[in-house]
Design a protein around this motif. Structure first.
Motif, short mmCIF file in Angstrom:
data_model
loop_
_atom_site.label_atom_id
_atom_site.label_comp_id
_atom_site.label_asym_id
_atom_site.label_seq_id
_atom_site.Cartn_x
_atom_site.Cartn_y
_atom_site.Cartn_z
N VAL A 159 -8.36 -22.67 43.85
CA VAL A 159 -8.10 -22.00 42.41
C VAL A 159 -8.57 -22.43 41.28
N ALA A 160 -9.28 -22.03 40.28
CA ALA A 160 -9.82 -22.78 39.16
C ALA A 160 -9.70 -21.96 38.04
N ALA A 161 -8.95 -21.07 38.00
CA ALA A 161 -8.65 -19.98 36.87
C ALA A 161 -7.60 -20.35 35.99
N GLY A 162 -7.12 -21.42 35.92
CA GLY A 162 -5.92 -21.75 34.94
C GLY A 162 -6.53 -22.18 33.50
N LEU A 163 -5.55 -22.09 32.68
CA LEU A 163 -6.18 -22.37 31.34
C LEU A 163 -6.17 -23.96 30.79
N GLY A 164 -5.66 -24.87 31.73
CA GLY A 164 -5.79 -26.32 31.55
C GLY A 164 -5.48 -26.87 30.30
N THR A 165 -4.16 -26.06 29.69
CA THR A 165 -3.45 -26.55 28.42
C THR A 165 -3.26 -28.01 28.41
N ARG A 166 -2.89 -28.62 29.36
CA ARG A 166 -2.62 -30.34 29.35
C ARG A 166 -3.77 -30.86 29.01
N PHE A 167 -5.00 -30.34 29.18
CA PHE A 167 -6.19 -30.98 29.15
C PHE A 167 -6.95 -30.62 27.54
N LEU A 168 -6.14 -29.70 26.77
CA LEU A 168 -6.76 -29.42 25.54
C LEU A 168 -7.09 -30.81 24.51
N PRO A 181 -14.86 -26.34 31.49
CA PRO A 181 -13.83 -26.28 32.48
C PRO A 181 -13.42 -27.68 33.09
N LYS A 182 -12.27 -27.74 32.98
CA LYS A 182 -11.85 -29.33 33.66
C LYS A 182 -12.31 -29.65 35.04
N GLU A 183 -12.52 -28.53 35.82
CA GLU A 183 -13.22 -28.60 37.17
C GLU A 183 -14.61 -29.35 37.31
N LEU A 184 -15.08 -29.16 35.95
CA LEU A 184 -16.44 -29.65 35.94
C LEU A 184 -16.73 -31.19 35.32
N HIS A 219 -12.34 -13.17 40.28
CA HIS A 219 -12.08 -13.28 39.00
C HIS A 219 -10.49 -12.91 38.58
N GLN A 220 -9.90 -13.80 38.29
CA GLN A 220 -8.34 -13.82 37.79
C GLN A 220 -8.47 -13.46 36.16
N GLN A 221 -8.34 -12.04 35.86
CA GLN A 221 -8.44 -11.58 34.48
C GLN A 221 -7.49 -12.19 33.45
N GLN A 228 -4.11 -15.04 33.07
CA GLN A 228 -3.56 -16.28 33.61
C GLN A 228 -2.19 -16.06 33.91
N LEU A 229 -1.89 -15.59 34.86
CA LEU A 229 -0.22 -15.11 35.23
C LEU A 229 0.21 -15.92 36.22
N GLY A 230 -0.44 -17.44 36.41
CA GLY A 230 0.18 -18.08 37.29
C GLY A 230 -0.67 -18.54 38.73
N LEU A 231 -0.22 -19.59 39.32
CA LEU A 231 -1.15 -20.05 40.51
C LEU A 231 -0.74 -18.85 41.76
N HIS A 251 -0.21 -15.67 41.26
CA HIS A 251 -1.24 -14.78 40.96
C HIS A 251 -2.81 -14.90 41.23
N ALA A 252 -3.14 -16.21 41.03
CA ALA A 252 -4.50 -16.50 41.15
C ALA A 252 -4.60 -16.32 42.78
N VAL A 253 -3.72 -16.89 43.50
CA VAL A 253 -3.86 -16.80 45.13
C VAL A 253 -3.90 -15.54 45.48
N PRO A 280 -7.74 -27.97 43.24
CA PRO A 280 -8.62 -29.15 42.97
C PRO A 280 -8.39 -30.35 42.10
N ASP A 281 -7.29 -29.94 40.89
CA ASP A 281 -6.81 -31.23 40.38
C ASP A 281 -6.03 -32.07 41.14
N ASP A 282 -5.54 -31.87 42.31
CA ASP A 282 -4.55 -33.00 43.16
C ASP A 282 -5.56 -33.58 44.14
P1 UTP Z 1 -1.66 -25.60 36.67
O1 UTP Z 1 -0.23 -25.69 36.64
O2 UTP Z 1 -2.02 -26.95 36.70
O3 UTP Z 1 -2.24 -24.93 35.44
O4 UTP Z 1 -2.47 -24.97 37.85
P2 UTP Z 1 -3.48 -25.13 34.61
O5 UTP Z 1 -3.55 -23.97 33.77
O6 UTP Z 1 -4.75 -25.45 35.49
O7 UTP Z 1 -3.17 -26.31 33.49
P3 UTP Z 1 -2.14 -26.53 32.49
O8 UTP Z 1 -0.99 -26.78 33.13
O9 UTP Z 1 -2.35 -25.46 31.68
O10 UTP Z 1 -2.64 -27.84 31.90
C1 UTP Z 1 -2.65 -25.26 39.28
C2 UTP Z 1 -3.60 -24.72 39.84
O11 UTP Z 1 -3.64 -23.21 39.64
C3 UTP Z 1 -4.79 -22.77 39.04
C4 UTP Z 1 -5.24 -23.95 38.08
O12 UTP Z 1 -6.85 -23.67 37.68
C5 UTP Z 1 -5.15 -25.12 39.05
O13 UTP Z 1 -6.07 -25.41 39.85
N1 UTP Z 1 -4.28 -21.66 38.27
C6 UTP Z 1 -3.06 -21.68 37.54
C7 UTP Z 1 -5.26 -20.51 38.34
O14 UTP Z 1 -6.00 -20.18 38.99
N2 UTP Z 1 -4.64 -19.37 37.61
C8 UTP Z 1 -3.30 -19.39 36.85
O15 UTP Z 1 -3.15 -18.51 36.23
C9 UTP Z 1 -2.56 -20.63 36.81
#
Ligand code: UTP
Length: 287
Positions: A9-18, A25-28, A102-104, A106-109, A111-113, A130-132
Motif C-alpha cells: 500500500v502506497a496511496a497514503g497522503l504522508g502528512t507526517r512527512f510534509l 512520494p515518500k515511498e521513493l 488506484h485508490q481515488q 484516501q479513506l484509510g489503510l 480502504h486501500a486494501v 513499506p514504511d515499516d
Molecule cells: P499511514 O497511516 O502511515 O498514512 O498509512 P499515510 O497517509 O501514509 O501517512 P500520514 O499518517 O498521513 O503521515 C499506512 C500505510 O497505508 C497506506 C500508506 O501509504 C502507508 O503505506 N495508506 C494509508 C493508503 O494506501 N491509503 C490510505 O488512504 C491511507
C-alpha cells in the motif's frame, strides 16, 4: 492455500512527512542505495512472491515509472558505456510482476486494501506497509508465511512497544502473552493508555485469508474518519482464528522525518557499497 500475491500500500497522503510529500512520494526516498518501496518489493520476492499489487494514488506516478522500462535511459547508458548502471536499471523492470490499482480517495489503510481486491481476487495474500522496516528484513514475512501455511489462518506481525507509544498503534489482546506465536483474541485501534489490552503493537506485515475483503466491505469509518484495517480484523476474528507473530529485532518507521533518518542511517551502514564510507564519515562527524 499458498500465498502467491503481495499487496504493497502506497496511496497514503504522508502528512507526517510534509512538506516533502507535497510533491515527492515518500515511498521513493532512499534507504541505503534504494528507494523505500524497492526494499518492499525485494522483500516479497525474497519470500517467493513475484506477483505484486501496488496501491497508488494521484501524485504517485513516479512509483510506476521507477519500476517501468525506460528505453531512452537504457540507450543513453549503453552509448556512454555505463554497463553496470545499465544492468542495474534493466534489473528493476524485471524484479517482479507488478500491477497497480488506484485508490481515488484516501479513506484509510482498510480502504486501500479493499481497493486491491480486484487484483488479488479470492486468494490469500501478504500485505506490506513499506514504511515499516525491520532489521530482520524478509525473515519477518517469511516466518509469517510459514505460520500461514501451517495454520491456514491470517497472521499479524506485532512488536512490544513502550506503554507511552501504544496509542499510536493498533494493539492486540493475545490469548497467551508469553508466546511469540499466539492466537489473537481482540484488537483495538489507537487505544487510550488505560484501554490498551497489552503492549503488543501491530506492525505493517500481515498475511490474510481472502475473507478480509468481505470484512472490509462491512466496515464503516472508524478512528480519524478512516476505514480502519483493525476494525475489519475485529470482524474477521468473529469468523476465523487469527494468529499473531511477535517480532523481536529492531524496527524503523520510515513514514516520519525522524524515523526515516534513523532508517536511512541503519540501512546505509549495512549497505555493501555505501556502508564503510558512511561509517567513516559518521565517526569523523562525532569526533
Ligand atoms: P499511514 O497511516 O502511515 O498514512 O498509512 P499515510 O497517509 O501514509 O501517512 P500520514 O499518517 O498521513 O503521515 C499506512 C500505510 O497505508 C497506506 C500508506 O501509504 C502507508 O503505506 N495508506 C494509508 C493508503 O494506501 N491509503 C490510505 O488512504 C491511507
Amino acid at each position: 492455500m499458498k500465498v502467491e500475491k503481495a499487496v504493497i500500500v502506497a496511496a497514503g497522503l504522508g502528512t507526517r512527512f510534509l512538506p516533502v510529500t507535497k510533491s515527492v512520494p515518500k515511498e521513493l526516498l532512499p534507504l541505503g542505495g534504494k528507494p523505500v518501496i524497492h526494499h518492499a518489493v525485494e522483500e516479497a520476492v525474497a519470500c517467493g512472491i513475484r506477483s505484486i499489487v501496488i496501491v497508488t494514488s494521484r501524485g504517485k506516478a513516479a512509483i510506476e515509472e521507477y519500476f517501468d522500462v525506460d528505453v531512452g535511459l537504457e540507450l543513453a547508458l549503453e552509448e556512454k558505456g555505463k554497463t553496470a548502471l545499465l544492468e542495474e536499471v534493466r534489473r528493476l523492470s524485471c524484479l517482479a510482476d507488478i500491477c497497480y490499482v488506484h485508490q481515488q480517495e484516501q479513506l484509510g489503510l482498510g480502504h486501500a486494501v479493499l481497493t486491491a481486491e480486484i487484483a488479488v481476487g479470492q486468494e490469500p495474500f501478504a500485505l506490506i506497509l513499506p514504511d515499516d522496516l525491520f532489521a530482520q528484513k524478509e525473515m519477518v514475512l517469511k516466518e509469517m508465511l510459514e505460520i500461514f501455511e501451517e495454520k491456514q489462518c491470517s497472521v499479524i506481525a506485532s512488536k512490544r512497544v513502550g506503554r507511552d507509544e501504544l496509542s499510536r498503534y493498533g494493539v492486540i489482546k493475545p490469548m497467551d502473552a508469553s508466546a511469540n506465536i499466539y492466537r489473537v483474541v481482540d484488537v483495538v485501534e489507537k487505544p487510550a493508555l488505560d484501554e490498551a489490552p497489552s503492549d503488543l503493537a501491530i506492525m505493517g506485515r500481515y498475511v490474510f485469508t481472502p475473507e478480509i475483503f468481505e470484512a472490509l466491505r462491512g466496515t464503516s469509518k472508524g478512528v480519524g474518519g478512516e476505514i480502519q484495517l483493525t476494525d475489519a480484523l475485529k470482524c474477521l476474528l468473529g469468523k476465523q482464528s487469527v494468529y499473531g507473530y511477535e517480532i523481536t529485532g529492531d524496527y524503523y518507521d520510515a513514514g516520519t522525518i525522524p524515523g526515516w533518518i534513523r532508517a536511512m542511517a541503519a540501512f546505509t551502514l549495512k549497505d555493501p557499497v555505501l556502508g564503510d564510507e558512511f561509517e567513516k564519515y559518521l565517526r569523523q562527524l562525532l569526533n
